[in-house]
Design a protein around this motif. Structure first.
Motif, PDB file in Angstrom:
ATOM      1  N   ASP A  75       0.874  -1.268  -0.067  1.00 25.92           N
ATOM      2  CA  ASP A  75      -0.019   0.082   0.131  1.00 25.92           C
ATOM      3  C   ASP A  75       0.871   1.204  -0.142  1.00 25.92           C
ATOM      4  O   ASP A  75       0.688   2.135  -0.791  1.00 25.92           O
ATOM      5  CB  ASP A  75      -0.952   0.028   1.294  1.00 25.92           C
ATOM      6  CG  ASP A  75      -1.666   1.307   1.313  1.00 25.92           C
ATOM      7  OD1 ASP A  75      -2.516   1.525   0.560  1.00 25.92           O
ATOM      8  OD2 ASP A  75      -1.524   1.902   2.172  1.00 25.92           O
ATOM      9  N   ASP A  79       1.059   4.264  -3.027  1.00 21.37           N
ATOM     10  CA  ASP A  79       0.966   5.552  -2.872  1.00 21.37           C
ATOM     11  C   ASP A  79       2.187   6.202  -3.160  1.00 21.37           C
ATOM     12  O   ASP A  79       2.141   7.479  -3.718  1.00 21.37           O
ATOM     13  CB  ASP A  79       0.594   5.919  -1.368  1.00 21.37           C
ATOM     14  CG  ASP A  79      -0.549   5.370  -0.936  1.00 21.37           C
ATOM     15  OD1 ASP A  79      -1.605   5.215  -1.943  1.00 21.37           O
ATOM     16  OD2 ASP A  79      -0.863   5.075   0.233  1.00 21.37           O
ATOM     17  N   LYS A  98      -1.525  11.193   0.954  1.00 20.46           N
ATOM     18  CA  LYS A  98      -2.424  10.841   1.863  1.00 20.46           C
ATOM     19  C   LYS A  98      -3.591  10.713   1.346  1.00 20.46           C
ATOM     20  O   LYS A  98      -4.656  10.228   1.952  1.00 20.46           O
ATOM     21  CB  LYS A  98      -2.587  12.357   2.733  1.00 20.46           C
ATOM     22  CG  LYS A  98      -1.488  13.011   3.525  1.00 20.46           C
ATOM     23  CD  LYS A  98      -1.601  14.178   3.994  1.00 20.46           C
ATOM     24  CE  LYS A  98      -2.981  14.403   4.884  1.00 20.46           C
ATOM     25  NZ  LYS A  98      -3.143  15.881   5.420  1.00 20.46           N
ATOM     26  N   ASP A  99      -3.770  10.625   0.018  1.00 21.61           N
ATOM     27  CA  ASP A  99      -4.936  10.287  -0.646  1.00 21.61           C
ATOM     28  C   ASP A  99      -5.266   8.987  -0.593  1.00 21.61           C
ATOM     29  O   ASP A  99      -4.417   8.091  -1.141  1.00 21.61           O
ATOM     30  CB  ASP A  99      -5.099  10.797  -2.120  1.00 21.61           C
ATOM     31  CG  ASP A  99      -6.389  10.842  -3.002  1.00 21.61           C
ATOM     32  OD1 ASP A  99      -7.202  10.160  -2.272  1.00 21.61           O
ATOM     33  OD2 ASP A  99      -6.533  11.464  -3.974  1.00 21.61           O
ATOM     34  N   SER A 100      -6.468   8.565  -0.163  1.00 19.78           N
ATOM     35  CA  SER A 100      -6.840   6.783  -0.185  1.00 19.78           C
ATOM     36  C   SER A 100      -6.842   6.305  -1.576  1.00 19.78           C
ATOM     37  O   SER A 100      -6.822   4.991  -1.729  1.00 19.78           O
ATOM     38  CB  SER A 100      -7.904   6.948   0.700  1.00 19.78           C
ATOM     39  OG  SER A 100      -9.031   7.190   0.477  1.00 19.78           O
ATOM     40  N   HIS A 101      -7.257   7.083  -2.822  1.00 17.68           N
ATOM     41  CA  HIS A 101      -7.437   6.459  -4.076  1.00 17.68           C
ATOM     42  C   HIS A 101      -5.990   6.043  -4.652  1.00 17.68           C
ATOM     43  O   HIS A 101      -5.196   6.593  -4.375  1.00 17.68           O
ATOM     44  CB  HIS A 101      -8.073   7.296  -4.715  1.00 17.68           C
ATOM     45  CG  HIS A 101      -9.587   7.759  -4.156  1.00 17.68           C
ATOM     46  ND1 HIS A 101      -9.718   8.809  -3.468  1.00 17.68           N
ATOM     47  CD2 HIS A 101     -10.781   7.275  -4.460  1.00 17.68           C
ATOM     48  CE1 HIS A 101     -11.052   9.146  -2.997  1.00 17.68           C
ATOM     49  NE2 HIS A 101     -11.663   8.091  -3.863  1.00 17.68           N
ATOM     50  N   ASP A 223       4.419   6.085   4.318  1.00 10.36           N
ATOM     51  CA  ASP A 223       4.195   5.206   3.216  1.00 10.36           C
ATOM     52  C   ASP A 223       5.508   5.072   2.178  1.00 10.36           C
ATOM     53  O   ASP A 223       5.613   3.782   1.857  1.00 10.36           O
ATOM     54  CB  ASP A 223       3.391   6.161   2.006  1.00 10.36           C
ATOM     55  CG  ASP A 223       1.790   6.062   2.320  1.00 10.36           C
ATOM     56  OD1 ASP A 223       1.295   5.161   2.423  1.00 10.36           O
ATOM     57  OD2 ASP A 223       1.303   7.301   2.287  1.00 10.36           O
TER      58      ASP A 223
END
Length: 247
Positions: A75, A79, A98-101, A223
């Motif tokens: 993950d 990112d 920070k964007d979850s998409h 990340d």
């Protein structure tokens, strides 16, 4: 228990986390790598004993780290790939992290990573080389933990900053140094020549990680820590595959 609860899907007893419980958590981060390495080695032994096909051996072997970690580091890798390939200013890259998409580059780069990793894994057949690669899961997490308490943070919030600020940095660093040295000795004991090259690959990945994150983001984040674990593991696997082909 906190280290295994955060960085793996291995069931552990649950309890209320207190700040003092976080001080030494990173000391135990490499032991998730020890579990992964042990499982990969056990799977390779079983494949050899029961004459399991090469495709099954390689694909399941490559999936073991994902199963144990629940894709936690993958993950972060995805990112980070989206942020790096956005070619936008530093502040925008941090927003993308920070964007979850997920974006197209995250999918493309993870697919490319998987193809390269699986291809390299398929070439590592020597028993000592397999042991060295399995030790690499431990070493990658030692280096990742060292980076958390040593490298500058790109932002003053988030999980990584919490762990770094809560840690007893001197004790954590020396614990990880000693564990890393012990792991390197194990890898060199299996094969001096191969061990040196595989360890060198890990440290080159470590230096690249520092340079790339400092240039792109001004420091590291949670990340990018996951990104490093995957890059480091792949670097060691590729070098091990090259050695296997040459010998």
């Amino acid at each position: 228990m906190i280290a295994f609860s955060i960085y793996s899907k291995i069931p552990v007893p649950q309890f209320e986390w207190k700040e003092e419980d976080m001080k030494y958590m990173l000391c135990f981060f490499p032991w998730i790598g020890a579990v992964i390495g042990g499982c990969v080695y056990l799977w390779s032994c079983l494949c050899s004993i029961f004459d399991v096909g090469e495709i099954c051996h390689v694909l399941i072997g490559a999936a073991i780290p994902l199963v144990i970690t629940g894709g936690f580091h993958a993950d972060g890798f995805m990112d980070t790939m989206d942020a790096f390939h956005s070619y936008k200013p530093r502040e925008k890259k941090l927003e993308i992290l920070k964007d979850s998409h997920i974006g197209a580059f995250a999918v493309i780069m993870l697919a490319m990573y998987g193809i390269i990793y699986i291809g390299a894994f398929s070439e590592v057949a020597d028993r000592n080389l397999i042991k060295i690669v399995c030790g690499g899961f431990f070493l990658a997490r030692c280096l990742s933990g060292i980076s958390v308490v040593t490298f500058p943070a790109a932002k003053k919030d988030g999980m990584l900053y919490l762990f770094a600020s809560s840690s007893q940095k001197t004790i954590v660093k020396w614990s990880l140094y000693l564990q890393g040295i012990a792991c390197i000795c194990f890898m060199l004991w299996q094969s001096l020549y191969a061990g040196i090259l595989v360890v060198a690959a890990a440290f080159l990945a470590f230096l690249y990680y520092y340079y790339r994150t400092k240039k792109e983001l001004g420091g590291i984040t949670g990340d990018t820590a996951g990104y490093f674990v995957l890059i480091c593991e792949a670097s060691m696997m590729i070098v091990a595959a090259g050695i296997s082909v040459l010998i």
